[in-house]
Scaffold this active site. Structure first.
Site, PDB file in Angstrom:
ATOM      1  N   TYR A   2     -37.697  67.575 -11.216  1.00 25.81           N
ATOM      2  CA  TYR A   2     -36.359  67.357 -12.031  1.00 25.81           C
ATOM      3  C   TYR A   2     -35.674  68.842 -12.339  1.00 25.81           C
ATOM      4  CZ  TYR A   2     -34.583  66.031 -16.836  1.00 25.81           C
ATOM      5  OH  TYR A   2     -33.885  66.008 -18.072  1.00 25.81           O
ATOM      6  N   LYS A  26     -31.711  69.623 -12.192  1.00 20.79           N
ATOM      7  CA  LYS A  26     -30.811  69.991 -12.972  1.00 20.79           C
ATOM      8  C   LYS A  26     -30.137  71.330 -12.967  1.00 20.79           C
ATOM      9  CE  LYS A  26     -31.308  66.271 -15.574  1.00 20.79           C
ATOM     10  NZ  LYS A  26     -30.131  65.223 -15.574  1.00 20.79           N
TER      11      LYS A  26
HETATM   12  P1  NAP Z   1     -33.135  57.482 -20.973  1.00 13.66           P
HETATM   13  O1  NAP Z   1     -33.538  57.197 -22.310  1.00 13.66           O
HETATM   14  O2  NAP Z   1     -34.340  57.441 -20.205  1.00 13.66           O
HETATM   15  O3  NAP Z   1     -31.802  56.874 -20.459  1.00 13.66           O
HETATM   16  C1  NAP Z   1     -31.577  57.086 -19.249  1.00 13.66           C
HETATM   17  C2  NAP Z   1     -30.724  55.756 -18.702  1.00 13.66           C
HETATM   18  O4  NAP Z   1     -30.277  56.218 -17.243  1.00 13.66           O
HETATM   19  C3  NAP Z   1     -31.603  54.623 -18.616  1.00 13.66           C
HETATM   20  O5  NAP Z   1     -31.176  53.532 -19.083  1.00 13.66           O
HETATM   21  C4  NAP Z   1     -31.927  54.515 -17.237  1.00 13.66           C
HETATM   22  O6  NAP Z   1     -32.102  53.383 -16.790  1.00 13.66           O
HETATM   23  C5  NAP Z   1     -30.716  55.069 -16.533  1.00 13.66           C
HETATM   24  N1  NAP Z   1     -30.823  55.246 -15.233  1.00 13.66           N
HETATM   25  C6  NAP Z   1     -31.726  56.194 -14.524  1.00 13.66           C
HETATM   26  N2  NAP Z   1     -31.557  56.508 -13.406  1.00 13.66           N
HETATM   27  C7  NAP Z   1     -30.476  55.632 -13.281  1.00 13.66           C
HETATM   28  C8  NAP Z   1     -29.868  55.396 -11.825  1.00 13.66           C
HETATM   29  N3  NAP Z   1     -30.220  55.947 -10.544  1.00 13.66           N
HETATM   30  N4  NAP Z   1     -28.646  54.496 -11.831  1.00 13.66           N
HETATM   31  C9  NAP Z   1     -28.294  53.677 -13.139  1.00 13.66           C
HETATM   32  N5  NAP Z   1     -29.166  54.097 -14.145  1.00 13.66           N
HETATM   33  C10 NAP Z   1     -30.107  54.928 -14.211  1.00 13.66           C
HETATM   34  O7  NAP Z   1     -33.005  59.215 -20.995  1.00 13.66           O
HETATM   35  P2  NAP Z   1     -31.877  60.204 -21.793  1.00 13.66           P
HETATM   36  O8  NAP Z   1     -32.909  61.027 -22.673  1.00 13.66           O
HETATM   37  O9  NAP Z   1     -30.961  59.396 -22.711  1.00 13.66           O
HETATM   38  O10 NAP Z   1     -31.340  60.895 -20.692  1.00 13.66           O
HETATM   39  C11 NAP Z   1     -29.985  60.755 -20.117  1.00 13.66           C
HETATM   40  C12 NAP Z   1     -29.760  62.367 -19.371  1.00 13.66           C
HETATM   41  O11 NAP Z   1     -29.791  63.203 -20.192  1.00 13.66           O
HETATM   42  C13 NAP Z   1     -30.456  62.534 -18.140  1.00 13.66           C
HETATM   43  O12 NAP Z   1     -29.930  62.706 -17.223  1.00 13.66           O
HETATM   44  C14 NAP Z   1     -31.426  63.372 -18.704  1.00 13.66           C
HETATM   45  O13 NAP Z   1     -32.055  63.900 -17.408  1.00 13.66           O
HETATM   46  C15 NAP Z   1     -30.790  64.125 -19.469  1.00 13.66           C
HETATM   47  N6  NAP Z   1     -31.727  65.293 -20.341  1.00 13.66           N
HETATM   48  C16 NAP Z   1     -32.252  64.535 -21.562  1.00 13.66           C
HETATM   49  C17 NAP Z   1     -33.116  65.225 -22.188  1.00 13.66           C
HETATM   50  C18 NAP Z   1     -33.809  64.586 -23.398  1.00 13.66           C
HETATM   51  O14 NAP Z   1     -34.619  65.490 -24.073  1.00 13.66           O
HETATM   52  N7  NAP Z   1     -33.861  63.404 -23.594  1.00 13.66           N
HETATM   53  C19 NAP Z   1     -33.020  66.657 -22.214  1.00 13.66           C
HETATM   54  C20 NAP Z   1     -32.211  67.185 -21.042  1.00 13.66           C
HETATM   55  C21 NAP Z   1     -31.613  66.441 -20.437  1.00 13.66           C
HETATM   56  P3  NAP Z   1     -33.810  52.666 -16.967  1.00 13.66           P
HETATM   57  O15 NAP Z   1     -33.840  52.096 -18.370  1.00 13.66           O
HETATM   58  O16 NAP Z   1     -33.697  51.235 -16.016  1.00 13.66           O
HETATM   59  O17 NAP Z   1     -34.754  53.519 -16.702  1.00 13.66           O
END
Ligand code: NAP
Length: 248
Positions: free
Chosen positions: A156, A160
Site C-alpha cells: 500500500y 501511495k
Molecule cells: P473505502 O471506504 O474502502 O472506499 C473506497 C472505495 O473505492 C470503495 O467503494 C471501493 O469499492 C472502491 N474501489 C477500490 N478499488 C477500486 C477499483 N479498482 N475500482 C473501482 N472502485 C474501487 O476507502 P476510503 O477510506 O474512503 O479511501 C479512499 C481513498 O483514500 C483510497 O485511495 C485510500 O487509500 C485513501 N486513504 C484513506 C485513508 C483512510 O484513513 N481512510 C488514509 C489515507 C488514504 P468496494 O466497496 O467494492 O471495495
C-alpha cells in the site's frame, strides 16, 4: 457564485467513504458528478439519487479502475455525454495489509493495480480532454504512509509513494497546458477502510495525532475542494497533508 459552478468532476471509487463525501460536497458547490465504483450496489444507487436530488447532473459507471480498456470506454462515453471534464479525482484504493514476510505476490499485484495502475489509467484517458480545453485539475489521493511508510503496508505505501512521484512528473508535463496535478495525503480517516482495523488500532493512532481526533471523510473532501477550485489556480505538483498533524 458556487465554487464549482459549471464544472464537471469525475471521482473513482466513490460509492462510500472519502469519495462519497467528496462527490456530495462538490455537488453542493455546483459541480456535475460522474463517479465509478467496482459494482452497482445500494451505495452507488443511493449516491446517484442523492446527487440528482441536489439538482446537478450525475452519472455512475460500474468499473474496476485498474482495467485500462474499461477506462477508455468510459472516457469515450463521457466525451460524448458531457463534452468535457474539469476535475479528476483518483480516489479508488484498497489495502491488503501484511508483513512483507507473509505478503503474497497476489496481494502485492492487486494493490499495485488497484491503487497505482488506476491512476495511470484515468490520467491517461482523461488528460487529452483537459489538454484540449487548456484547463483542468487532477487530484490523486495518496496517504501519509506514502511519505513516512508503515509496517505491514509495504504494498500500500509503495502505491501511495508512487502516486506522489507520478503527480509531480505529470504536473511538470501538463503545467504549460494549464492542467494542475496535485496529491492529497490523508492521515487516519474514519471510513469503512479503517473501520476494519478495530478499536485498538484507532486508539493507537489517536495517541499519535496532535489534534486528538480521527479525520472525517469531509476533512479530505474540503481539501480536494480547495485544490479543484479557483482558490488554488497557481498550485501544482504539491502534496497536501490532511492528517491533524499525525505526520509532524
Ligand atoms: P473505502 O471506504 O474502502 O472506499 C473506497 C472505495 O473505492 C470503495 O467503494 C471501493 O469499492 C472502491 N474501489 C477500490 N478499488 C477500486 C477499483 N479498482 N475500482 C473501482 N472502485 C474501487 O476507502 P476510503 O477510506 O474512503 O479511501 C479512499 C481513498 O483514500 C483510497 O485511495 C485510500 O487509500 C485513501 N486513504 C484513506 C485513508 C483512510 O484513513 N481512510 C488514509 C489515507 C488514504 P468496494 O466497496 O467494492 O471495495
Amino acid at each position: 457564485m458556487k465554487l464549482l459552478e459549471n464544472k464537471i468532476a469525475m471521482i473513482t471509487g466513490a460509492s462510500r467513504g472519502i469519495g462519497r463525501s467528496t462527490a456530495l460536497l462538490f455537488a453542493d458547490n455546483g459541480a456535475d458528478i460522474i463517479f465509478t465504483d467496482f459494482r452497482e450496489d445500494d451505495n452507488s444507487k443511493s449516491l446517484l439519487e442523492e446527487l440528482k436530488g441536489k439538482g446537478v447532473r450525475a452519472a455512475f459507471y460500474a468499473a474496476d479502475a485498474s482495467n485500462h480498456e474499461r477506462t477508455l470506454e468510459i472516457a469515450k462515453e463521457i466525451e460524448k455525454e458531457f463534452g468535457r471534464l474539469d476535475i479528476l479525482i483518483n480516489n479508488a484504493g484498497i489495502t491488503r495489509d501484511n508483513l512483507l514476510l507473509r505478503m503474497s505476490p497476489a496481494d502485492w499485484d492487486l494493490v499495485i493495480n488497484c491503487n497505482l495502475r488506476s491512476v495511470y489509467n484515468y490520467c491517461k484517458a482523461f488528460t487529452p480532454m483537459m489538454i484540449k480545453q487548456r484547463s483542468g485539475s487532477i487530484i490523486n489521493i495518496s496517504s501519509i504512509v506514502g511519505i513516512n511508510g508503515n509496517a505491514g503496508q509495504c504494498n500500500y505505501s509503495a502505491t501511495k509513494a508512487g502516486i506522489i512521484g507520478f503527480t509531480r512528473s505529470l504536473a511538470k508535463e501538463l503545467g504549460s497546458r494549464n492542467v494542475r496535478v496535485n496529491a492529497v495525503a490523508p492521515g487516519f480517516i474514519e471510513t469503512p477502510m479503517t473501520k476494519q482495523l478495530g478499536e485498538q488500532a484507532l486508539n493507537d493512532w489517536l495517541k499519535a495525532i496532535p489534534m486528538r481526533r480521527p479525520g472525517q471523510p469531509e476533512d479530505i473532501a474540503r481539501t480536494s475542494l480547495y485544490l479543484a477550485s479557483e482558490l488554488s489556480t497557481y498550485i501544482t505538483g504539491q502534496v497536501l497533508r490532511c492528517d491533524g498533524g499525525l505526520s509532524l
